[in-house]
Design a protein around this motif. Structure first.
Motif, PDB file in Angstrom:
ATOM      1  N   ASP A   1       0.885  -1.124   0.071  1.00 21.02           N
ATOM      2  CA  ASP A   1      -0.031  -0.047   0.086  1.00 21.02           C
ATOM      3  C   ASP A   1       0.939   1.142  -0.096  1.00 21.02           C
ATOM      4  O   ASP A   1       1.804   1.609   1.050  1.00 21.02           O
ATOM      5  N   LEU A   2       0.783   2.001  -0.925  1.00 23.65           N
ATOM      6  CA  LEU A   2       1.782   3.119  -1.226  1.00 23.65           C
ATOM      7  C   LEU A   2       0.722   4.446  -1.338  1.00 23.65           C
ATOM      8  O   LEU A   2       0.456   4.953  -2.181  1.00 23.65           O
ATOM      9  N   ASP A   3       0.134   4.741  -0.213  1.00 23.69           N
ATOM     10  CA  ASP A   3      -0.886   5.761   0.076  1.00 23.69           C
ATOM     11  C   ASP A   3       0.097   7.239   0.348  1.00 23.69           C
ATOM     12  O   ASP A   3       1.063   6.995   1.365  1.00 23.69           O
ATOM     13  N   ASN A   4       0.059   7.896  -0.560  1.00 17.54           N
ATOM     14  CA  ASN A   4       1.249   9.192  -0.199  1.00 17.54           C
ATOM     15  C   ASN A   4       0.852   9.984   0.720  1.00 17.54           C
ATOM     16  O   ASN A   4       1.739  10.856   1.472  1.00 17.54           O
ATOM     17  N   GLU A   5      -0.518   9.712   1.679  1.00 18.41           N
ATOM     18  CA  GLU A   5      -0.603  10.382   2.879  1.00 18.41           C
ATOM     19  C   GLU A   5      -0.215   9.754   4.077  1.00 18.41           C
ATOM     20  O   GLU A   5       0.156  10.126   5.160  1.00 18.41           O
ATOM     21  N   GLU A   6      -0.003   8.372   4.104  1.00 19.63           N
ATOM     22  CA  GLU A   6       0.513   7.440   5.117  1.00 19.63           C
ATOM     23  C   GLU A   6       1.674   6.835   4.568  1.00 19.63           C
ATOM     24  O   GLU A   6       2.104   6.679   3.578  1.00 19.63           O
ATOM     25  N   PRO A   7       2.602   6.404   5.690  1.00 21.04           N
ATOM     26  CA  PRO A   7       3.855   5.516   5.315  1.00 21.04           C
ATOM     27  C   PRO A   7       3.673   4.384   4.434  1.00 21.04           C
ATOM     28  O   PRO A   7       2.587   3.786   4.784  1.00 21.04           O
ATOM     29  N   ALA A   8       4.324   4.139   3.513  1.00 25.84           N
ATOM     30  CA  ALA A   8       4.346   2.938   2.484  1.00 25.84           C
ATOM     31  C   ALA A   8       4.444   1.673   3.560  1.00 25.84           C
ATOM     32  O   ALA A   8       5.061   1.794   4.470  1.00 25.84           O
ATOM     33  N   GLU A   9       3.724   0.595   2.971  1.00 27.07           N
ATOM     34  CA  GLU A   9       3.538  -0.497   3.918  1.00 27.07           C
ATOM     35  C   GLU A   9       3.329  -1.884   3.109  1.00 27.07           C
ATOM     36  O   GLU A   9       2.826  -1.942   2.149  1.00 27.07           O
ATOM     37  N   LEU A  10       3.987  -2.891   3.538  1.00 28.72           N
ATOM     38  CA  LEU A  10       4.033  -4.137   2.854  1.00 28.72           C
ATOM     39  C   LEU A  10       3.570  -5.253   3.924  1.00 28.72           C
ATOM     40  O   LEU A  10       3.981  -5.101   5.025  1.00 28.72           O
ATOM     41  N   GLU A  11       2.653  -5.976   3.556  1.00 29.97           N
ATOM     42  CA  GLU A  11       1.796  -6.944   4.366  1.00 29.97           C
ATOM     43  C   GLU A  11       2.205  -8.267   3.580  1.00 29.97           C
ATOM     44  O   GLU A  11       1.759  -8.616   2.562  1.00 29.97           O
ATOM     45  N   VAL A  12       2.503  -9.433   4.631  1.00 30.31           N
ATOM     46  CA  VAL A  12       2.842 -10.501   4.005  1.00 30.31           C
ATOM     47  C   VAL A  12       1.852 -11.592   4.592  1.00 30.31           C
ATOM     48  O   VAL A  12       1.734 -11.740   5.847  1.00 30.31           O
ATOM     49  N   PHE A  13       1.180 -12.304   3.636  1.00 31.07           N
ATOM     50  CA  PHE A  13       0.081 -12.977   3.983  1.00 31.07           C
ATOM     51  C   PHE A  13       0.291 -14.604   3.671  1.00 31.07           C
ATOM     52  O   PHE A  13      -0.233 -15.409   4.157  1.00 31.07           O
ATOM     53  N   HIS A  14       1.650 -14.903   3.049  1.00 33.14           N
ATOM     54  CA  HIS A  14       1.926 -16.332   2.748  1.00 33.14           C
ATOM     55  C   HIS A  14       3.590 -16.237   2.577  1.00 33.14           C
ATOM     56  O   HIS A  14       3.795 -15.555   1.749  1.00 33.14           O
ATOM     57  N   SER A  15       4.282 -17.080   3.244  1.00 32.82           N
ATOM     58  CA  SER A  15       5.754 -17.236   3.169  1.00 32.82           C
ATOM     59  C   SER A  15       6.492 -16.107   3.445  1.00 32.82           C
ATOM     60  O   SER A  15       6.214 -15.481   4.594  1.00 32.82           O
ATOM     61  N   VAL A  16       7.514 -15.572   2.724  1.00 35.53           N
ATOM     62  CA  VAL A  16       8.290 -14.634   3.148  1.00 35.53           C
ATOM     63  C   VAL A  16       8.775 -13.765   1.996  1.00 35.53           C
ATOM     64  O   VAL A  16       8.706 -14.193   0.809  1.00 35.53           O
ATOM     65  N   VAL A  17       9.012 -12.442   2.227  1.00 32.85           N
ATOM     66  CA  VAL A  17       9.135 -11.332   1.346  1.00 32.85           C
ATOM     67  C   VAL A  17      10.497 -10.782   1.804  1.00 32.85           C
ATOM     68  O   VAL A  17      10.299 -10.304   3.069  1.00 32.85           O
ATOM     69  N   TYR A  18      11.594 -10.297   1.032  1.00 31.71           N
ATOM     70  CA  TYR A  18      12.538  -9.669   1.506  1.00 31.71           C
ATOM     71  C   TYR A  18      12.595  -8.387   1.216  1.00 31.71           C
ATOM     72  O   TYR A  18      12.564  -7.906  -0.088  1.00 31.71           O
ATOM     73  N   VAL A  19      12.840  -7.519   2.283  1.00 34.61           N
ATOM     74  CA  VAL A  19      12.719  -5.993   1.961  1.00 34.61           C
ATOM     75  C   VAL A  19      14.161  -5.452   2.043  1.00 34.61           C
ATOM     76  O   VAL A  19      14.298  -5.457   3.409  1.00 34.61           O
ATOM     77  N   GLU A  20      14.707  -5.295   0.992  1.00 36.10           N
ATOM     78  CA  GLU A  20      16.193  -4.669   1.425  1.00 36.10           C
ATOM     79  C   GLU A  20      16.819  -5.836   2.011  1.00 36.10           C
ATOM     80  O   GLU A  20      17.769  -5.644   2.921  1.00 36.10           O
ATOM     81  N   GLU A  21      16.890  -6.938   1.779  1.00 43.49           N
ATOM     82  CA  GLU A  21      17.211  -8.299   2.254  1.00 43.49           C
ATOM     83  C   GLU A  21      16.750  -8.485   3.957  1.00 43.49           C
ATOM     84  O   GLU A  21      17.352  -9.559   4.366  1.00 43.49           O
ATOM     85  N   LYS A  22      16.073  -7.781   4.259  1.00 47.15           N
ATOM     86  CA  LYS A  22      15.485  -8.092   5.460  1.00 47.15           C
ATOM     87  C   LYS A  22      14.023  -8.831   5.398  1.00 47.15           C
ATOM     88  O   LYS A  22      13.269  -8.259   4.838  1.00 47.15           O
ATOM     89  N   PRO A  23      14.013 -10.082   5.957  1.00 51.71           N
ATOM     90  CA  PRO A  23      12.927 -10.958   5.769  1.00 51.71           C
ATOM     91  C   PRO A  23      11.593 -10.555   6.378  1.00 51.71           C
ATOM     92  O   PRO A  23      11.649  -9.952   7.762  1.00 51.71           O
ATOM     93  N   VAL A  24      10.417 -10.201   5.851  1.00 46.72           N
ATOM     94  CA  VAL A  24       9.058 -10.220   6.650  1.00 46.72           C
ATOM     95  C   VAL A  24       8.512 -11.591   6.205  1.00 46.72           C
ATOM     96  O   VAL A  24       8.008 -11.716   5.240  1.00 46.72           O
ATOM     97  N   ILE A  25       8.160 -11.899   7.303  1.00 47.98           N
ATOM     98  CA  ILE A  25       7.432 -13.306   7.199  1.00 47.98           C
ATOM     99  C   ILE A  25       6.027 -13.184   7.396  1.00 47.98           C
ATOM    100  O   ILE A  25       5.449 -12.170   7.479  1.00 47.98           O
TER     101      ILE A  25
END
Length: 181
Positions: free
Chosen positions: A114-138
């Protein structure tokens, strides 16, 4: 290629605005834009799927099939859901640039950005893992880009998990996976 759409949406290709169409093939450097009532579903050559909500802009930066699947997108505004069912090969990845960050999947995952210009950008993970700048978000966690461009990782709450956008995408993901198996 575009598999589903509704409302207002266009593809900007080479400076020209083209109306979106079902089965429209997307190319590197295309920009997909949805209007206030628009939505678009994109399926890639690796069977990954991205859904764009209203008021979203997404550029297609890289689409490589062989020798390894490599997809790079840039979310410029709005909201996207992505399901990567399975990548194969050590050099395969699916990535999305957002808010000066790079989110990368190297195997499989389901996530929302969610990249709403009024709020901080947010990534939500609902299955497995996503790496953001090599940091895992599970699975079950979200990463918010805070003022100093650092990531704040917290657990998803019930409001995150059960809002309509998430429920609809989880349902559509299940239908999609059932159809390709």
């Amino acid at each position: 290629h575009i598999t589903f759409m509704g409302g207002e949406s266009v593809v900007i290709r080479g400076g020209r605005e083209l109306p979106t169409e079902i089965d429209m093939v997307l190319l590197e450097n295309d920009l997909v834009r949805t209007g206030a009532d628009g939505f678009v579903t994109i399926v890639y050559h690796d069977d990954s799927v991205t859904r764009l909500s209203a008021n979203t802009e997404l550029s297609i930066d890289k689409l490589v099939k062989l020798p390894a699947t490599q997809v790079e997108l840039s979310l410029q505004s709005g909201n996207l859901w992505t399901n990567v069912p399975a990548l194969s090969g050590t050099d395969s990845y699916f990535g999305v640039y957002f808010a000066d960050k790079f989110a990368e999947v190297s195997n499989k995952a389901a996530f929302n950005i969610d990249l709403d210009n009024e709020e901080p950008a947010e990534l939500e993970v609902f299955h497995s893992v996503v790496y953001v700048e090599e940091k895992p978000v599970i699975n079950g966690y979200k990463a918010k880009v805070v003022e100093d461009k650092d990531l704040k990782v917290t657990r998803l709450n019930d409001d995150d998990r059960y809002r309509d956008w998430v429920k609809e995408n989880m349902f559509e993901d299940q239908r999609y996976v059932d159809s390709v198996l």
